[in-house]
Design a protein around this motif. Structure first.
Motif, short mmCIF file in Angstrom:
data_model
loop_
_atom_site.label_atom_id
_atom_site.label_comp_id
_atom_site.label_asym_id
_atom_site.label_seq_id
_atom_site.Cartn_x
_atom_site.Cartn_y
_atom_site.Cartn_z
N MET A 1 0.85 -1.26 0.07
CA MET A 1 0.04 -0.05 -0.08
C MET A 1 0.97 1.40 -0.03
SD MET A 1 -3.09 -0.84 0.07
CE MET A 1 -4.22 -1.96 0.38
N ALA A 2 0.31 2.36 -0.43
CA ALA A 2 1.00 3.58 -0.63
C ALA A 2 -0.06 4.71 -0.24
CB ALA A 2 1.76 3.77 -1.85
N HIS A 3 0.53 5.97 -0.19
CA HIS A 3 -0.66 7.03 -0.01
C HIS A 3 -0.12 8.32 -0.68
CE1 HIS A 3 -1.18 4.86 3.68
NE2 HIS A 3 -2.32 5.34 3.46
N VAL A 4 -0.87 9.07 -1.36
CA VAL A 4 -0.46 10.36 -2.00
C VAL A 4 -1.29 11.18 -0.84
CG1 VAL A 4 -2.60 10.36 -3.40
CG2 VAL A 4 -0.82 12.08 -4.11
N TYR A 5 -0.67 12.52 -0.65
CA TYR A 5 -1.26 13.20 0.39
C TYR A 5 -1.05 14.79 0.01
CZ TYR A 5 3.51 13.39 1.80
OH TYR A 5 5.05 13.47 1.66
N LEU A 6 -1.78 15.54 0.73
CA LEU A 6 -1.68 17.08 0.56
C LEU A 6 -1.46 17.55 2.21
CD1 LEU A 6 -4.78 17.74 -1.91
CD2 LEU A 6 -2.42 18.81 -2.03
#
Length: 102
Positions: free
Chosen positions: A1-6
């Motif tokens: 799993m991975a995340h993209v974030y702001l």
């Protein structure tokens, strides 16, 4: 799993990133361990994140969001996904079709 974030920075700007361990990465930004953009704009606040199954998907979405104008990023943060296509510039990327987790 991975995340993209702001992240929202102290000057009101946004930082877009991706990471395998979201909590650890946000903590690194918050503490100034990550050199560069966020280290001079602390404190930072996580305002949006999306979990993806593949690291490649997170990296691609990060690249897309980095090309977006502020208004489109705000719509994403506020959950106004239906507004994203109208906020797109000619030739910009389509709205993400992944499920939000935060």
């Amino acid at each position: 799993m991975a995340h993209v974030y702001l992240l929202r920075c102290s000057d009101g700007s946004f930082y877009v990133g991706s990471a395998r361990d979201l909590d650890q990465r946000v903590m690194q930004h918050a503490s100034g361990v990550v050199k560069g953009y966020t280290s001079t704009r602390r404190p930072v606040e996580l305002v949006w994140a999306l979990e993806t199954e593949r690291v490649d998907d997170a990296a691609e979405l990060e690249r897309q969001i980095k090309g977006w104008r502020r208004s489109k990023r705000l719509a994403l943060i506020e959950g106004r996904l239906d507004d994203l296509p109208a906020l797109a510039r000619a030739g910009s990327h389509a709205a993400p079709r992944l499920n939000e987790t935060r």
